[in-house]
Design a protein around this motif. Structure first.
Motif, mmCIF file in Angstrom:
data_model
loop_
_atom_site.group_PDB
_atom_site.id
_atom_site.type_symbol
_atom_site.label_atom_id
_atom_site.label_comp_id
_atom_site.label_asym_id
_atom_site.label_seq_id
_atom_site.Cartn_x
_atom_site.Cartn_y
_atom_site.Cartn_z
ATOM 1 N N VAL A 139 0.841 -1.205 0.000
ATOM 2 C CA VAL A 139 0.000 0.000 0.000
ATOM 3 C C VAL A 139 0.877 1.256 0.000
ATOM 4 C CG1 VAL A 139 -1.674 1.348 1.340
ATOM 5 C CG2 VAL A 139 -1.961 -1.126 1.103
ATOM 6 N N PHE A 140 1.940 1.232 0.821
ATOM 7 C CA PHE A 140 2.845 2.385 0.890
ATOM 8 C C PHE A 140 3.536 2.601 -0.459
ATOM 9 C CE2 PHE A 140 6.834 4.544 1.906
ATOM 10 C CZ PHE A 140 6.395 5.552 2.747
ATOM 11 N N ALA A 141 4.010 1.525 -1.084
ATOM 12 C CA ALA A 141 4.726 1.632 -2.358
ATOM 13 C C ALA A 141 3.802 2.144 -3.467
ATOM 14 C CB ALA A 141 5.308 0.274 -2.743
ATOM 15 N N ILE A 142 2.590 1.613 -3.528
ATOM 16 C CA ILE A 142 1.646 2.061 -4.559
ATOM 17 C C ILE A 142 1.286 3.531 -4.361
ATOM 18 C CG2 ILE A 142 -0.714 1.780 -5.449
ATOM 19 C CD1 ILE A 142 -0.430 -1.223 -4.883
ATOM 20 N N SER A 143 1.076 3.913 -3.099
ATOM 21 C CA SER A 143 0.776 5.315 -2.801
ATOM 22 C C SER A 143 1.936 6.211 -3.224
ATOM 23 C CB SER A 143 0.498 5.490 -1.303
ATOM 24 O OG SER A 143 -0.599 4.712 -0.888
ATOM 25 N N TYR A 144 3.152 5.773 -2.950
ATOM 26 C CA TYR A 144 4.350 6.525 -3.332
ATOM 27 C C TYR A 144 4.402 6.733 -4.843
ATOM 28 C CZ TYR A 144 8.267 7.994 -0.378
ATOM 29 O OH TYR A 144 9.121 8.711 0.413
ATOM 30 N N ILE A 145 4.100 5.663 -5.585
ATOM 31 C CA ILE A 145 4.139 5.750 -7.050
ATOM 32 C C ILE A 145 3.130 6.779 -7.556
ATOM 33 C CG2 ILE A 145 3.630 4.483 -9.185
ATOM 34 C CD1 ILE A 145 4.758 1.972 -7.739
ATOM 35 N N PHE A 146 1.927 6.743 -7.007
ATOM 36 C CA PHE A 146 0.911 7.713 -7.425
ATOM 37 C C PHE A 146 1.300 9.139 -7.033
ATOM 38 C CE2 PHE A 146 -1.949 4.037 -7.913
ATOM 39 C CZ PHE A 146 -2.569 4.385 -9.103
ATOM 40 N N LEU A 147 1.949 9.287 -5.873
ATOM 41 C CA LEU A 147 2.420 10.613 -5.478
ATOM 42 C C LEU A 147 3.494 11.108 -6.443
ATOM 43 C CD1 LEU A 147 2.720 10.205 -1.587
ATOM 44 C CD2 LEU A 147 1.047 11.589 -2.828
ATOM 45 N N LEU A 148 4.360 10.200 -6.876
ATOM 46 C CA LEU A 148 5.430 10.554 -7.800
ATOM 47 C C LEU A 148 4.870 10.929 -9.176
ATOM 48 C CD1 LEU A 148 8.489 10.726 -8.254
ATOM 49 C CD2 LEU A 148 8.449 8.310 -8.905
ATOM 50 N N LEU A 149 3.870 10.186 -9.638
ATOM 51 C CA LEU A 149 3.274 10.470 -10.952
ATOM 52 C C LEU A 149 2.488 11.776 -10.955
ATOM 53 C CD1 LEU A 149 2.000 6.881 -11.893
ATOM 54 C CD2 LEU A 149 3.987 8.086 -12.822
ATOM 55 N N ASP A 150 1.950 12.143 -9.789
ATOM 56 C CA ASP A 150 1.238 13.415 -9.622
ATOM 57 C C ASP A 150 0.061 13.560 -10.595
ATOM 58 O OD1 ASP A 150 0.928 15.785 -8.194
ATOM 59 O OD2 ASP A 150 1.971 16.960 -9.711
ATOM 60 N N LYS A 151 -0.616 12.446 -10.859
ATOM 61 C CA LYS A 151 -1.788 12.476 -11.743
ATOM 62 C C LYS A 151 -3.087 12.612 -10.950
ATOM 63 C CE LYS A 151 0.530 11.771 -15.587
ATOM 64 N NZ LYS A 151 0.625 12.820 -16.629
ATOM 65 N N ILE A 152 -3.048 12.208 -9.691
ATOM 66 C CA ILE A 152 -4.211 12.280 -8.810
ATOM 67 C C ILE A 152 -3.844 13.172 -7.634
ATOM 68 C CG2 ILE A 152 -5.830 10.948 -7.399
ATOM 69 C CD1 ILE A 152 -5.210 8.524 -9.105
ATOM 70 N N ASN A 153 -4.802 13.903 -7.121
ATOM 71 C CA ASN A 153 -4.574 14.796 -5.988
ATOM 72 C C ASN A 153 -3.803 14.085 -4.880
ATOM 73 O OD1 ASN A 153 -5.592 15.869 -3.177
ATOM 74 N ND2 ASN A 153 -5.838 17.546 -4.624
ATOM 75 N N ARG A 154 -2.748 14.731 -4.384
ATOM 76 C CA ARG A 154 -1.867 14.120 -3.387
ATOM 77 C C ARG A 154 -2.609 13.749 -2.103
ATOM 78 N NH1 ARG A 154 3.726 16.659 -3.249
ATOM 79 N NH2 ARG A 154 3.098 17.456 -1.227
ATOM 80 N N ALA A 155 -3.498 14.618 -1.658
ATOM 81 C CA ALA A 155 -4.253 14.333 -0.441
ATOM 82 C C ALA A 155 -5.138 13.108 -0.635
ATOM 83 C CB ALA A 155 -5.088 15.544 -0.044
ATOM 84 N N LEU A 156 -5.760 13.013 -1.799
ATOM 85 C CA LEU A 156 -6.635 11.876 -2.090
ATOM 86 C C LEU A 156 -5.848 10.575 -2.102
ATOM 87 C CD1 LEU A 156 -9.418 10.836 -2.853
ATOM 88 C CD2 LEU A 156 -8.910 11.373 -5.246
ATOM 89 N N VAL A 157 -4.644 10.607 -2.669
ATOM 90 C CA VAL A 157 -3.798 9.415 -2.694
ATOM 91 C C VAL A 157 -3.441 8.981 -1.275
ATOM 92 C CG1 VAL A 157 -1.521 8.526 -3.326
ATOM 93 C CG2 VAL A 157 -2.824 9.891 -4.974
ATOM 94 N N ALA A 158 -2.956 9.925 -0.460
ATOM 95 C CA ALA A 158 -2.532 9.590 0.906
ATOM 96 C C ALA A 158 -3.695 9.096 1.759
ATOM 97 C CB ALA A 158 -1.882 10.812 1.550
ATOM 98 N N LEU A 159 -4.844 9.766 1.656
ATOM 99 C CA LEU A 159 -6.015 9.365 2.442
ATOM 100 C C LEU A 159 -6.555 8.013 1.981
ATOM 101 C CD1 LEU A 159 -7.869 12.788 2.758
ATOM 102 C CD2 LEU A 159 -6.715 11.531 4.589
ATOM 103 N N SER A 160 -6.516 7.756 0.669
ATOM 104 C CA SER A 160 -6.990 6.470 0.154
ATOM 105 C C SER A 160 -6.105 5.329 0.646
ATOM 106 C CB SER A 160 -7.011 6.495 -1.385
ATOM 107 O OG SER A 160 -7.911 7.471 -1.861
#
Length: 426
Positions: free
Chosen positions: A9-30
């Motif tokens: 979960v942490f790694a997938i969240s990190y990848i989405f944060l790095l790609l910056d395609k989805i709101n950062r807060a939404l990624v972390a909260l999800s």
């Protein structure tokens, strides 16, 4: 099994944060919600044990103070006054914008500083017919360098300051500000070497435009102007005297925000002020704390700490420089906020496992994470904010082009920081 879930979960969240395609807060909260749903910990445990509410409240309070003060036009006044003082000349303007950004980032925090200053700067750059790219790159870099100097200047420092009980506001100033001044001077010299030719162009139009500016027209002279400036200065004074008055930074900031809200209720009602608070940033922090808490809950942090001790053989000097350079080089690509959030519990574990006098490691983490944020446009929150504002105003900042300048600055900064740590601590 729980450890594997937390890592995935942490790694997938990190990848989405790095790609910056989805709101950062939404990624972390999800990611946090997934950990809770899968039973890594309960929601009560996640929010009470792993979320650092002192950091959240401190950030919120500073946002409120700046939001109200911004309504007076004082920040725009400072920018226009500075541009007029240099008569629109590109190189003096470049230098003074760097100084203003660095000082503002140290005293207000770098995200707030760029939010206030970059729109005004872009407007003036366009009006004075100056190339925007050098100024945008310089503002990003100096905001991260300046923010390194104080506890409230950069989110990683806020997180470290809140985590380590014996660190005060003045601790950061004493240990980090001297080397930050040196790094700032060297950085500005490098930036002038890089961009000097593009800045030296015809200045006749720029001078006439600058002369016609009226900074005082930006000021809204009302009781709110004096109230907000007084409370802001008193709050900063409270930060500086934090170690002497024995009042927590969060308490100082919250008191300042509440007093200013009460004094300015007629001019700036609470609903309007709260609507302009950066809630996305606050919820991003909350989600991030829970994500890292998942690694701590499942024992991953303990294992990383043990591996770190094995790698460094418990040597304080070796550990400090590994932290400095790993933080500096990785923060540019992974965003320094989640990186520091991951490292804080690791350093506490090192202390529990018997490593003594680890304060230099904390300063190494602060220097590496804050300075390393200059590596790419994703390296720090201020970078993302500036790039977004610039894009909205029609100025594109290419990722690769910025990285070529940013990584050079990071490497030079880390070399200077290494020499400083050798001399001061070892």
């Amino acid at each position: 099994m729980d450890a594997m879930i937390a890592i995935i979960v942490f790694a997938i969240s990190y990848i989405f944060l790095l790609l910056d395609k989805i709101n950062r807060a939404l990624v972390a909260l999800s990611g946090s919600a997934i950990l809770i749903v899968l039973g890594i910990f309960s929601i009560d445990s996640a929010l009470s044990t792993y979320v650092d509410w002192s950091t959240i409240v401190l950030l919120f309070s500073m946002m409120v103070l700046i939001t109200i003060t911004q309504r007076t036009g004082v920040f725009e006044f400072i920018a226009l006054w500075m541009i007029q003082r240099v008569d629109g000349r590109p190189i003096p303007l470049f230098i003074w914008v760097g100084v203003f950004t660095a000082v503002g980032s140290a005293l207000l925090d770098n995200v707030t500083t760029v939010l206030l200053f970059v729109p005004v700067l872009l407007h003036m750059i366009k009006k004075l017919n100056l190339p925007p790219f050098p100024y945008i790159v310089m503002v990003i870099i100096t905001s991260n360098v300046g923010g390194t100097a104080t506890m409230i200047g950069d989110p990683p420092n806020i997180m470290i300051g809140q985590a380590v009980e014996h660190f005060t506001f003045m601790s950061f100033v004493i240990h980090l500000a001297p080397i930050v001044v040196v790094i700032f001077v060297v950085t500005m010299a490098l930036l002038l070497l890089m961009f000097g030719r593009s800045l030296v162009k015809s200045s006749q139009q720029r001078s006439s435009e600058a002369i016609n500016l009226d900074p005082y027209a930006a000021l809204k002279k009302s009781p709110l102007l004096y109230q907000s400036l007084s409370i802001l200065f008193l709050t900063i004074a409270g930060f500086l005297l934090h170690g002497f008055i024995h009042v927590e930074l969060t308490t100082v900031a919250l008191a300042g925000a509440l007093i200013l809200l009460l004094l300015s209720e007629k001019d700036a009602d609470c609903e309007t002020v709260f609507a302009k608070v950066e809630w996305t940033t606050l919820f991003f922090f909350i989600g991030l704390f829970v994500l890292v808490g998942g690694l701590e809950q499942t024992g991953i942090i303990d294992q990383i700490a043990m591996s770190f001790i094995t790698l460094t053989e418990g040597d304080q000097v070796k550990s400090s420089f590994i932290i400095l350079w790993s933080a500096g080089l990785l923060s540019g690509f992974l965003d320094n906020i989640p990186y520091v959030a991951s490292m804080i519990p690791i350093l506490f574990e090192l202390e529990e496992f018997g490593m003594t006098a680890i304060d230099p490691m904390w300063w190494a983490l602060a220097l590496g994470a804050c300075l390393g944020g200059n590596g790419t446009l994703l390296g720090a929150s201020a970078n993302v904010v500036v790039a977004g504002i610039a894009s909205t105003n029609g100025v594109k900042i290419p990722f690769i082009r910025f990285m070529l300048y940013g990584l050079l600055i990071v490497v030079v900064s880390l070399i200077i920081a290494t020499v400083y740590m050798l001399i001061r601590y070892f």
